[in-house]
Enzyme design. Structure first.
Site, PDB file in Angstrom:
ATOM      1  N   GLU A  18       8.655  -8.798   6.778  1.00 38.40           N
ATOM      2  CA  GLU A  18       8.803  -8.013   5.542  1.00 38.40           C
ATOM      3  C   GLU A  18       7.920  -6.787   5.615  1.00 38.40           C
ATOM      4  O   GLU A  18       6.779  -6.846   6.085  1.00 38.40           O
ATOM      5  CB  GLU A  18       8.339  -8.817   4.315  1.00 38.40           C
ATOM      6  CG  GLU A  18       9.239  -9.934   3.892  1.00 38.40           C
ATOM      7  CD  GLU A  18       8.704 -10.616   2.627  1.00 38.40           C
ATOM      8  OE1 GLU A  18       7.985  -9.987   1.847  1.00 38.40           O
ATOM      9  OE2 GLU A  18       8.999 -11.814   2.464  1.00 38.40           O
TER      10      GLU A  18
ATOM     11  N   GLU B 158      10.828  -7.991  -9.791  1.00 42.49           N
ATOM     12  CA  GLU B 158      10.802  -7.099  -8.628  1.00 42.49           C
ATOM     13  C   GLU B 158      11.907  -6.050  -8.679  1.00 42.49           C
ATOM     14  O   GLU B 158      12.295  -5.500  -7.648  1.00 42.49           O
ATOM     15  CB  GLU B 158      10.836  -7.933  -7.342  1.00 42.49           C
ATOM     16  CG  GLU B 158       9.512  -8.669  -7.164  1.00 42.49           C
ATOM     17  CD  GLU B 158       9.383  -9.459  -5.878  1.00 42.49           C
ATOM     18  OE1 GLU B 158      10.402  -9.966  -5.383  1.00 42.49           O
ATOM     19  OE2 GLU B 158       8.244  -9.592  -5.386  1.00 42.49           O
TER      20      GLU B 158
ATOM     21  N   CYS C 127      -3.314 -27.731  -4.022  1.00 38.84           N
ATOM     22  CA  CYS C 127      -2.962 -28.608  -5.133  1.00 38.84           C
ATOM     23  C   CYS C 127      -4.034 -29.681  -5.246  1.00 38.84           C
ATOM     24  O   CYS C 127      -4.471 -30.236  -4.236  1.00 38.84           O
ATOM     25  CB  CYS C 127      -1.596 -29.238  -4.874  1.00 38.84           C
ATOM     26  SG  CYS C 127      -1.127 -30.419  -6.163  1.00 38.84           S
TER      27      CYS C 127
ATOM     28  N   CYS D 108      -3.781 -32.498  -7.332  1.00 39.40           N
ATOM     29  CA  CYS D 108      -3.265 -33.665  -8.051  1.00 39.40           C
ATOM     30  C   CYS D 108      -3.809 -34.961  -7.433  1.00 39.40           C
ATOM     31  O   CYS D 108      -4.449 -34.936  -6.383  1.00 39.40           O
ATOM     32  CB  CYS D 108      -1.737 -33.661  -8.035  1.00 39.40           C
ATOM     33  SG  CYS D 108      -1.035 -34.183  -6.464  1.00 39.40           S
TER      34      CYS D 108
ATOM     35  N   HIS E  57      10.749  -2.911  -7.154  1.00 36.41           N
ATOM     36  CA  HIS E  57      10.178  -2.927  -5.795  1.00 36.41           C
ATOM     37  C   HIS E  57      11.110  -2.153  -4.871  1.00 36.41           C
ATOM     38  O   HIS E  57      12.331  -2.247  -4.988  1.00 36.41           O
ATOM     39  CB  HIS E  57      10.046  -4.376  -5.315  1.00 36.41           C
ATOM     40  CG  HIS E  57       9.220  -4.525  -4.072  1.00 36.41           C
ATOM     41  ND1 HIS E  57       9.652  -4.091  -2.840  1.00 36.41           N
ATOM     42  CD2 HIS E  57       7.981  -5.050  -3.876  1.00 36.41           C
ATOM     43  CE1 HIS E  57       8.706  -4.347  -1.934  1.00 36.41           C
ATOM     44  NE2 HIS E  57       7.683  -4.932  -2.536  1.00 36.41           N
TER      45      HIS E  57
ATOM     46  N   GLU F 163       6.119 -17.590   2.576  1.00 34.60           N
ATOM     47  CA  GLU F 163       4.687 -17.342   2.393  1.00 34.60           C
ATOM     48  C   GLU F 163       3.951 -18.563   1.838  1.00 34.60           C
ATOM     49  O   GLU F 163       3.372 -18.519   0.747  1.00 34.60           O
ATOM     50  CB  GLU F 163       4.457 -16.117   1.501  1.00 34.60           C
ATOM     51  CG  GLU F 163       4.966 -14.835   2.139  1.00 34.60           C
ATOM     52  CD  GLU F 163       4.602 -13.580   1.347  1.00 34.60           C
ATOM     53  OE1 GLU F 163       4.323 -13.695   0.143  1.00 34.60           O
ATOM     54  OE2 GLU F 163       4.607 -12.492   1.949  1.00 34.60           O
TER      55      GLU F 163
HETATM   56  C1  GLA Z   1       6.129 -11.015  -0.612  1.00 36.15           C
HETATM   57  C2  GLA Z   1       7.293 -11.961  -0.804  1.00 36.15           C
HETATM   58  C3  GLA Z   1       8.571 -11.285  -1.195  1.00 36.15           C
HETATM   59  C4  GLA Z   1       8.315 -10.192  -2.200  1.00 36.15           C
HETATM   60  C5  GLA Z   1       7.315  -9.215  -1.628  1.00 36.15           C
HETATM   61  C6  GLA Z   1       7.037  -8.039  -2.551  1.00 36.15           C
HETATM   62  O1  GLA Z   1       5.954 -10.586   0.664  1.00 36.15           O
HETATM   63  O2  GLA Z   1       7.527 -12.762   0.332  1.00 36.15           O
HETATM   64  O3  GLA Z   1       9.441 -12.261  -1.731  1.00 36.15           O
HETATM   65  O4  GLA Z   1       7.836 -10.740  -3.371  1.00 36.15           O
HETATM   66  O5  GLA Z   1       6.093  -9.891  -1.430  1.00 36.15           O
HETATM   67  O6  GLA Z   1       6.195  -7.099  -1.946  1.00 36.15           O
HETATM   68 ZN    ZN Z   2      -0.661 -32.345  -5.074  1.00 37.16          ZN
END
Ligand code: GLA
Ligand code: ZN
Length: 690
Positions: A319, A367, A166, A168, A370, A161
């Protein structure tokens, strides 16, 4: 007209089935190795055929600088392979070991306030840092060399993700170089594009340019917009650097990044051409305050966007949660049927995978609560495990659907640059509701079971009959011309209020809005009115209008006052000083026509308006019969067979009329036709051979 593709090759040629799996972090259980064998056994029970490993595993792979410990991953890859399970192997750059951040502080991101972050969290790295790029190169090279020929390796999952920015010094310099490239080394061109004489903001040397900051410049729209573009480009560049050793050492292994749907910072259309398959993480908020239908319609939009990013190629639901998330204000469990329904919804819209975060609940850290396939109890005798196993069994029966296309004749625009420009713009309402507006224009098609793509301004329009461009505020060079060509060739185009107001650098078009869309829409928009919540106008259709609209509809929030040039008025405003002026127009151009909707409306108007267009244009629906409220019908096809997904997003049972067509229920194997019943949150997959 571009010929539609009906069947795409499977993502992994060695696995011509749906991918079913989850993020798996065996390194968290390294001191309980019996867990590993139990995991593999349970994966088989759930029909999981692909596990995502290595996400966030850096410290377990390189506990000290230059000391690599791949042993545990070797064992896991071998165990997976001997069980016939594939691996989506991640590069670990999403989070770093503490030793690295201590030794090389330049890797830690700097915020807009110019403070450097401490070590911790994830996606907390500078995208420019040569040190971090080198560390990633070494790590990714080692992974590719070690596992490139491993029988379990199926797909590279680069980082996790990507997001954020940034500020810097390295990034400031990179931004300036990026700007030099964009403006042909001409500061004068940049100053003109950003309209910097305003507030005396003219730059006289490149070094004076700084990224936007809460402590400094944050209202120069051209700057903010280019900063967003640069940030995405720099992230894409970082991705390219990460992928380079993978591409070089394992040229046949597909590469992807996991996306986050309509995430504000990430213009995923920039990533799309560089990945082999689109992958998305989606956590619809089922059973929250709003209705599940609203949630389902939103999820449908995101799935359609993901499928459209690579021109209709099936994507990966990389996911999703098998039960709950742990980060929402309230975290309801998925009600019985919802896991299967939510998973099949992704498939219905073009996903060739159903994957979860996460396989096993971690014991500690943020998590641990989760949702996961395997709960802390550790065995298979749980509701969630059985739900997942049910999905695995269903996917196992859908081989014929793998690689099939969604036959969309309609496309809705969703464009990140347009969104950024609208967000920055100070006018009308503070919240422009761009995403909600795109959802609102997509929803009537979703409700009618009309397959719909979601595309950016730069996509190929030639395969569509209908293009809908909600709030197309920014029109980049060439786009209006391409829309005109589309309409002249017989296409239908729909635009709304707040269209054609700025160019690609956020400068207003002179000579009357909607700027370059004036010719195709045949209207001149003179003024924009905004009213607070609770104040309404009315759209009153003209008698005998070509769309057959008869009722009046409430209009809210944004109202444009326009004059027709060549367009014809279909409906007018009912109230206020602009009563009687156009609220809906149509303009003929060549073989096609364009509609202009002047104000934001209640849902019923969009529903009736688009129903009329669906009828007039003969847009194909998944099934001909009217669908009960809350039931969605979607279609995938290989060009010969049709795979019909019928999904009930209501908790109560619904009856659907399949008509006289005979279908085979791919889950039960039985033939069905006529009325079929869907339980609350029920879902069916039916096949029809033409
Ligand atoms: C994101 C992240 C995962 C996890 C899920 C939880 O999609 O990629 O690593 O943290 O959220 O919902
Ligand atoms: Zn940077």
């Amino acid at each position: 007209m571009t010929q539609p593709i009906h069947r795409y090759p499977p993502i992994n040629s060695r696995l011509p089935h749906f991918i079913h799996g989850a993020d798996y972090n065996p390194e968290q259980w390294a001191d309980m190795p019996e867990v590993w064998d139990r995991d593999v056994e349970m994966m088989k029970q759930t029909g999981c055929n692909t596990m995502t490993v290595g996400v966030f595993s850096w410290v377990s792979l390189e506990p000290e600088e230059g000391v690599f410990t791949f042993g545990w991953l070797d064992t896991i890859m071998d165990k997976l392979a001997s069980a016939g399970i594939f691996a989506v192997l991640a590069t670990p750059s999403g989070a770093r070991p503490a030793w690295m951040d201590r030794k090389y502080p330049e890797i830690n991101r700097v915020g807009g306030d110019r403070h450097r972050n401490l070590h911790g969290m994830r996606q907390n790295h500078c995208m420019t840092s040569p040190v971090y790029r080198e560390k990633c190169r070494i790590m990714n090279t080692a992974l590719a060399q070690r596992y490139g020929n491993h029988p379990a390796l199926s797909i590279w999952h680069v980082s996790n993700e990507y997001s954020g920015e940034c500020h810097c010094d390295l990034c400031q310099n990179a931004f300036r170089s990026w700007l030099k490239g964009r403006y042909g080394d001409s500061l004068d061109a940049l100053n003109k594009a950003w309209w910097t004489t305003f507030w005396s903001h003219t730059y006289t040397a490149w070094e004076q340019i700084e990224s936007p900051s809460p402590r400094g410049e944050r209202l120069l729209h051209g700057l903010s917009l280019d900063w967003r573009r640069y940030t995405v480009d720099q992230t894409v560049d970082f991705f390219k650097a990460e992928a380079a050793p993978l591409r070089a050492i394992t040229p046949t292994v597909p590469v992807t990044v996991n996306m986050m749907g309509t995430h504000y910072f990430c213009d995923y259309s920039r990533f799309a051409p560089l990945v082999d398959v689109i992958a998305n993480d989606l956590y619809p908020s089922w059973h929250q305050d709003g209705s599940d239908m609203d949630t389902a319609a939103g999820a449908a939009f995101v799935h359609d966007l993901m499928r459209s990013l690579k021109g209709g190629q099936p994507f990966m639901l990389m996911e999703s949660t098998p039960s709950i998330v742990n980060w929402s204000n309230v975290c309801p469990l998925k009600r019985p049927g919802m896991h299967r329904l939510s998973s099949l919804q992704a498939v219905a819209h073009g996903s060739d995978t159903v994957q979860y975060f996460q396989w096993r609940k971690s014991r500690g850290a943020s998590e641990k609560f989760h949702g996961a396939v395997v709960d802390h109890v550790g065995h298979a005798n749980t509701r969630v495990f059985k739900d997942v196993a049910e999905v695995g069994a269903i996917l196992g029966k859908l081989d014929a659907v793998v690689g099939t296309a969604v036959p969309a004749e309609t496309a809705i625009f969703f464009d990140w640059e347009n969104w950024w420009a609208l967000e920055e713009a100070k006018f009308l309402h503070k919240d422009k509701k761009y995403v909600e507006t795109c959802f609102a224009h997509h929803r009537p098609f979703w409700e009618a079971g009309v397959p719909t793509d979601v595309i950016t301004e730069d996509a190929d329009f030639s395969k569509y009959k209908l293009l809908v461009a909600p709030m197309l505020y920014m029109v980049r060079p060439g786009v209006a011309e391409r829309i005109e060509q589309f309409v002249a060739g017989g296409g239908t185009f729909v635009a709304t209020y707040v269209s054609g107001q700025v160019d690609q650098t956020d400068l207003c078009f002179l000579g009357g809005f909607p700027g370059p869309l004036r010719r195709v829409l045949g209207v001149w928009v003179e003024e924009d009115d905004a009213l607070p919540d609770g104040r309404f106008n009315e759209l009153i259709p003209l008698p005998g209008n070509a769309l057959g609209l008869e009722k009046s509809y409430a209009l809210t929030e944004i109202f444009e006052i326009s004059h027709v040039d060549t367009a014809k008025v279909l409906a007018t405003y009912g109230k206020d000083f602009y009563a009687g002026t156009p609220a809906l127009t149509v303009n003929a151009l060549g073989k096609g026509r364009s509609y202009y909707i002047a104000a934001r409306s209640e849902k019923a108007f969009l529903c009736d308006f688009y129903s009329a267009l669906i009828r007039q244009l003969g847009l194909k629906r998944a099934i001909e019969a009217a669908l009960p409220t809350g039931v969605s019908a979607q279609i995938r096809t290989d060009g010969r067979n049709k795979f019909l997904f019928i999904m009930n997003f209501q908790p109560t049972a619904k009856t659907i009329d399949l008509g006289r067509c005979v279908y085979v229920d791919l889950i039960s194997g039985l033939e069905v036709s006529g009325d079929i019943e869907l339980a609350g949150y029920g879902s069916r997959v039916l096949k029809r051979a033409d």
